[in-house]
Write a protein that holds these residues in place. Structure first.
Motif, PDB file in Angstrom:
ATOM      1  N   SER A 179       0.947  -1.345   0.147  1.00 43.94           N
ATOM      2  CA  SER A 179       0.303   0.534   0.159  1.00 43.94           C
ATOM      3  C   SER A 179       0.900   1.419  -0.221  1.00 43.94           C
ATOM      4  O   SER A 179       2.075   1.156   0.360  1.00 43.94           O
ATOM      5  N   ALA A 217      -3.745   4.173  -1.472  1.00 41.12           N
ATOM      6  CA  ALA A 217      -2.992   3.192  -2.689  1.00 41.12           C
ATOM      7  C   ALA A 217      -2.828   1.555  -2.335  1.00 41.12           C
ATOM      8  O   ALA A 217      -2.149   1.922  -1.124  1.00 41.12           O
ATOM      9  N   ALA A 227      -2.516  -2.355  -3.292  1.00 43.63           N
ATOM     10  CA  ALA A 227      -2.726  -3.653  -4.177  1.00 43.63           C
ATOM     11  C   ALA A 227      -2.329  -5.143  -3.608  1.00 43.63           C
ATOM     12  O   ALA A 227      -1.827  -4.875  -2.475  1.00 43.63           O
ATOM     13  N   VAL A 253      -6.857  -4.170  -8.142  1.00 41.16           N
ATOM     14  CA  VAL A 253      -6.370  -2.764  -7.046  1.00 41.16           C
ATOM     15  C   VAL A 253      -7.391  -1.532  -5.889  1.00 41.16           C
ATOM     16  O   VAL A 253      -8.049  -2.354  -6.677  1.00 41.16           O
ATOM     17  N   THR A 303      -8.922   1.710  -3.847  1.00 42.16           N
ATOM     18  CA  THR A 303      -8.176   2.839  -3.090  1.00 42.16           C
ATOM     19  C   THR A 303      -9.206   3.905  -2.322  1.00 42.16           C
ATOM     20  O   THR A 303     -10.598   2.794  -2.610  1.00 42.16           O
ATOM     21  N   LEU A 345      -7.559   2.515 -13.769  1.00 49.75           N
ATOM     22  CA  LEU A 345      -6.410   2.760 -12.720  1.00 49.75           C
ATOM     23  C   LEU A 345      -6.349   1.483 -13.420  1.00 49.75           C
ATOM     24  O   LEU A 345      -5.001   0.600 -12.680  1.00 49.75           O
ATOM     25  N   ALA A 364      -2.449   0.071 -13.730  1.00 46.45           N
ATOM     26  CA  ALA A 364      -2.102  -0.566 -12.382  1.00 46.45           C
ATOM     27  C   ALA A 364      -1.016  -1.598 -13.322  1.00 46.45           C
ATOM     28  O   ALA A 364       0.317  -2.312 -12.903  1.00 46.45           O
ATOM     29  N   CYS A 393      -9.881  -3.389  -9.844  1.00 44.94           N
ATOM     30  CA  CYS A 393      -9.701  -2.497  -9.401  1.00 44.94           C
ATOM     31  C   CYS A 393     -10.466  -1.838  -8.485  1.00 44.94           C
ATOM     32  O   CYS A 393     -12.146  -2.128  -9.375  1.00 44.94           O
ATOM     33  N   VAL A 412      -1.152   2.920  -8.170  1.00 52.88           N
ATOM     34  CA  VAL A 412      -1.753   1.796  -8.107  1.00 52.88           C
ATOM     35  C   VAL A 412      -0.734   1.026  -8.817  1.00 52.88           C
ATOM     36  O   VAL A 412      -0.369  -0.409  -8.248  1.00 52.88           O
ATOM     37  N   CYS A 417       1.679   0.422  -6.032  1.00 49.46           N
ATOM     38  CA  CYS A 417       1.631  -0.656  -5.513  1.00 49.46           C
ATOM     39  C   CYS A 417       1.942  -2.222  -5.857  1.00 49.46           C
ATOM     40  O   CYS A 417       2.282  -3.421  -5.417  1.00 49.46           O
TER      41      CYS A 417
END
Length: 336
Positions: free
Chosen positions: A167, A176, A178, A234, A236, A248, A252, A274, A304, A307
Motif C-alpha cells: 500500500s 492506494a 494492491a 488494486v 483506493t 486505474l 496498474a 480495481c 497503484v 503498489c
C-alpha cells in the motif's frame, strides 16, 4: 518520500477485507477481497489466456455500479466454482445488488490462475466451500503473504510464486494498494543481477534483507498454453466512477509489466481489478474538462502501479518452497 499504510496491505484501504483459504496438501487456494459496503469496480484483462467470471458487468456502460467481493482463484477453470460459495456467504448477510422481497444478488467477479498438476491430484478439490472459507476468513487486519491463498500453488518464471500485497499513503491523503497472486510465465528476477527487477521500489525495507541476496535463477521455463497468469486487485479509498476505476486498472498493468518480464504473454491470463470504496473525494475541480480530477487520476494510476510492482516482489520473496517448486529464499547464491 513514499510511505506505506499501517499494514502495507490492501486492507489499508478502508472498506476492504482480505482473506485466504489455503490447502497445502493439494497445493492450491483462494483469496477473497470482500467489500461489506460494496465498492465501485473496474477491470482490465491483458493476458491472452484468461479465465474470468462476471467481468463484463464491470464495463462502464453496464448497469451494476458496485461489487461485493472479488475472488482470485487457484485451480484454473475448476477454481471459478469458488465464487459460488462467496455468493452464498454474502447473500446470507444481505450483501448484494437489491432485488425484490428483501433478496439480494451478490456481485462477485472472479479470475483464476493455472496451478493444475502441482499437487498430488492433477485437479485440486476446489469448489464453493473454498470460496465460502476464504470469505469467512476475510477481515480488515493484516494478512499472511507468500504461499497462501491463490498463491499457494503459484509458479513464477520457474521459481515459487505467491501472494503479495502493498500500500501507499499519498501526499493528497488518498490511499492506494494492491493484492496479487503471481503465477507468471515471465520472471520476477533479473537474470543479469540475480535480484528482483523492481527491488528499487522498496519502501522501508519491506522486502526483507533476503531480497538483496543475489541468486542463481533457473533457466527460463518453456511456455505452455494457458499454464500461467498473474491476478491482481488494486484499490483506493477515493470516490471514483466505473470509468475511472477501469482506467486505474489499465494503469496498474504498468507495474505488472515492470516487475514481471515478459508479461501479458499468449500463455498468461493477466487480469487486474480495481476497487474504489468511496471514502474520500477525488481532489481537483470537476469542470467541463475535469482537468483537476484527471491529474488526480494520473497520480492514483502511478501509485497503484507502484503498489502492484511492490506487491509482486513481496509475493516472490515471501514465498516458501512447496511440492518441488523452489522459493527465491532457497535458490543458490549467484556465482561470481
Amino acid at each position: 518520500m513514499a510511505r506505506t499504510g499501517a499494514r502495507n496491505c490492501l486492507t489499508d484501504v478502508e472498506g476492504l477485507w482480505l482473506g485466504h483459504h489455503t490447502d497445502l496438501v493439494h497445493h492450491c487456494g483462494v483469496t477473497a477481497i470482500v467489500a461489506p459496503e460494496g465498492a465501485v469496480g473496474g477491470v482490465d484483462v491483458r493476458g491472452s489466456a484468461p479465465g474470468t467470471r462476471e467481468t463484463d458487468l464491470l464495463a462502464p456502460h453496464n448497469l451494476v455500479e458496485r461489487v461485493n467481493a472479488v475472488l482470485l482463484c487457484g485451480g484454473s477453470v475448476y477454481g471459478l466454482a469458488a465464487a459460488d460459495g462467496a455468493v452464498g456467504w454474502l447473500a446470507e448477510r444481505g450483501w448484494g445488488f437489491p432485488l425484490t422481497e428483501s433478496q439480494v444478488a451478490p456481485i462477485v467477479p472472479a479470475a483464476c490462475l493455472f496451478d493444475l498438476g502441482r499437487g498430488p491430484r492433477y485437479v485440486p478439490p476446489t469448489g464453493p466451500d473454498w470460496g465460502r472459507a476464504a470469505c469467512a476468513a476475510a477481515g480488515p487486519g493484516p494478512v499472511a503473504l507468500g504461499t497462501v491463498g491463490a498463491g499457494t500453488g503459484a509458479l513464477a518464471g520457474g521459481i515459487k510464486g505467491g501472494l503479495g500485497s502493498a500500500s501507499e499513503v499519498m501526499d493528497n491523503g488518498l490511499t492506494a494498494a494492491a493484492c496479487v497472486a503471481v503465477n507468471s510465465l515471465g520472471a520476477v528476477i533479473d537474470p543479469a543481477s540475480g535480484l528482483p527487477w523492481e527491488l528499487r521500489q522498496e519502501i522501508d525495507g519491506e522486502f526483507g534483507p533476503g531480497a538483496r541476496r543475489a541468486v542463481e535463477p533457473p533457466a527460463p521455463a518453456a511456455g505452455q498454453a494457458g499454464a500461467n497468469t498473474t491476478l491482481a486487485v488494486v484499490a483506493t479509498d477515493a470516490i471514483l466512477t466505473k470509468a475511472q476505476a477501469q482506467k486505474l486498472a489499465q494503469m496498474a498493468h504498468d507495474g505488472l509489466g515492470r516487475a514481471i518480464r515478459p508479461a501479458h504473454t499468449m500463455f498468461d491470463g493477466d487480469t487486474v481489478f480495481c476497487l474504489a470504496t468511496g471514502r474520500k473525494p477525488l481532489p481537483g475541480e470537476g469542470g467541463f474538462f475535469g482537468v483537476g480530477q484527471a491529474e488526480a487520476i494520473n497520480q492514483l494510476g502511478r501509485a497503484v502501479a507502484d503498489c502492484l510492482s511492490r506487491a509482486i516482489t513481496r509475493a516472490v520473496v515471501s514465498a516458501t518452497s512447496l511440492g518441488g517448486m523452489t522459493a527465491f529464499r532457497d535458490l543458490p547464491p549467484r556465482q561470481a
